[in-house]
Design a protein around this motif. Sequence first.
Motif, short mmCIF file in Angstrom:
data_model
loop_
_atom_site.label_atom_id
_atom_site.label_comp_id
_atom_site.label_asym_id
_atom_site.label_seq_id
_atom_site.Cartn_x
_atom_site.Cartn_y
_atom_site.Cartn_z
N SER A 136 -43.12 -73.91 -6.93
CA SER A 136 -41.84 -74.53 -6.54
C SER A 136 -41.47 -75.74 -7.39
CB SER A 136 -41.90 -74.96 -5.07
OG SER A 136 -42.12 -73.86 -4.24
N GLU A 155 -39.00 -68.50 -0.72
CA GLU A 155 -39.92 -69.58 -1.02
C GLU A 155 -40.92 -69.71 0.11
OE1 GLU A 155 -40.08 -74.27 -2.40
OE2 GLU A 155 -38.14 -73.33 -2.05
N VAL A 170 -42.09 -69.96 -5.29
CA VAL A 170 -40.78 -69.33 -5.22
C VAL A 170 -40.89 -67.93 -5.82
CG1 VAL A 170 -38.40 -69.42 -6.11
CG2 VAL A 170 -39.54 -71.52 -5.37
#
Length: 177
Positions: A136, A155, A170
């Motif tokens: 992320s 996510e 993600v």
Amino acid sequence: MILIRPATTSDLPALFAYLGDQLAENGREGVLFQPLAPTLDGVPPAMRERFATGMATPVGQPGWRHVWIAIDAAGAIAGHIDLRARPEPACSHRTLLGMGVRHDVRRVGLGTRLVQEALAWARARGFAWVDLEVLSQNHKARALYVRSGFVETGEVPDLYRIGGVSVGEVSMSVRLG
């Protein structure tokens, strides 16, 4: 000039040296790109086996992997990208992407060239989708993937705890054709 070409099994020693350097840089400038703590121990044996076995497996068979390497003017690996089989048997119309670029040649378009090469190959072989997972907090990689046509599909926050730090992941995909 940097040349991109498919990797062969004879490239594995140089590829593993390059990947070992990449793993040692993981977390450089506070940005993780692998869900692992930085290590100077090189490429773990299980990862070596996945690359070697996958490259020797024909595309379409479980566990296949196709790898490209970017070679700089000195003959060293400057980056790589790979597409590989998804582990789920009913997902043979999709492939997973992984990639990396050496720190001294980042931000000059090599990542974009590698992604374009892999997407063109996947499209020519009839894959419908290319998927990837990216940490992320790796915003530069996420931006590269968005520029290349990928869209975020989900996510998972706090998926990993690396060095006591919470790191999410993600998922991104691009539809081919």
